[in-house]
Design a protein around this motif. Sequence first.
Motif, PDB file in Angstrom:
ATOM      1  N   PRO A  24     -14.742   1.079  -2.908  1.00  0.00           N
ATOM      2  CA  PRO A  24     -13.948   1.979  -2.062  1.00  0.00           C
ATOM      3  C   PRO A  24     -12.836   1.199  -1.376  1.00  0.00           C
ATOM      4  CG  PRO A  24     -16.091   1.534  -1.064  1.00  0.00           C
ATOM      5  CD  PRO A  24     -16.136   0.973  -2.438  1.00  0.00           C
ATOM      6  N   CYS A 106     -10.344   5.797   0.219  1.00  0.00           N
ATOM      7  CA  CYS A 106     -11.211   6.603   1.082  1.00  0.00           C
ATOM      8  C   CYS A 106     -10.563   6.962   2.417  1.00  0.00           C
ATOM      9  CB  CYS A 106     -12.523   5.863   1.347  1.00  0.00           C
ATOM     10  SG  CYS A 106     -13.542   5.660  -0.115  1.00  0.00           S
ATOM     11  N   THR A 189     -15.934   5.698   4.009  1.00  0.00           N
ATOM     12  CA  THR A 189     -16.330   5.351   2.643  1.00  0.00           C
ATOM     13  C   THR A 189     -17.647   6.004   2.223  1.00  0.00           C
ATOM     14  OG1 THR A 189     -17.658   3.372   3.191  1.00  0.00           O
ATOM     15  CG2 THR A 189     -15.265   3.091   3.013  1.00  0.00           C
ATOM     16  N   ALA A 195     -20.015   3.191  -2.278  1.00  0.00           N
ATOM     17  CA  ALA A 195     -19.927   2.890  -0.843  1.00  0.00           C
ATOM     18  C   ALA A 195     -20.776   1.676  -0.518  1.00  0.00           C
ATOM     19  CB  ALA A 195     -20.400   4.083  -0.030  1.00  0.00           C
TER      20      ALA A 195
END
Length: 204
Positions: A24, A106, A189, A195
């Motif tokens: 991310p 993100c 995220t 993540a």
Amino acid sequence: MKISSVEFTGAAMRPGQYPRLSQPEIAFAGRSNVGKSSLINRLLNRKIARTSQTPGRTRQLNFFTINQALTFVDLPGYGYAKVAKSERTAWQRLIEDYLIHAPNLCGVVIILDIRRGPEAEEAALADFLAYHHRPFLFVATKCDKLKRNQQEKQRHSLIQQIGGEPLFLFSARDGHGTDTLWQAMLALTAGHPAAPETDRLSDA
């Protein structure tokens, strides 16, 4: 926040030439003299992003991967750098293409100088991100330049100017706001398939 590794993982000077990463991404945007590089360096607790007495030295998208779990993207500064109009236009196209098309983006950290607040560029960027359904955070840097009561007064004023959006106060000099900002960025995220796990970007 425990940072065990930071790796420069690529750069882009033209739309579409972004490194192929899976983590991310959180991007950082701000005027050329707002302290963006100092903020990134403080968050990472090391000097990674280039700082300079001459604003506008970042002229490409720079990607830094943290603990192999999260990538920071340092965007070119805007609004102050003394460069040709054609070069500024190229930066704008590059930034807009990334913000629209980046699959791992993100959220965006929009950086303000607490003493000046948002200007036309920040408002336009926030509108642009909202239109393209990109989450963003406002961060007011250089809060160490003001006394505590001045900080609070200015914070309330800035919140009104940015339409009630959350505002994080930050000081690269003394680290004020570092943990709170990290928590907010990690929250952005949460929905990404890769993540970061809690133990990969957490305090020891």
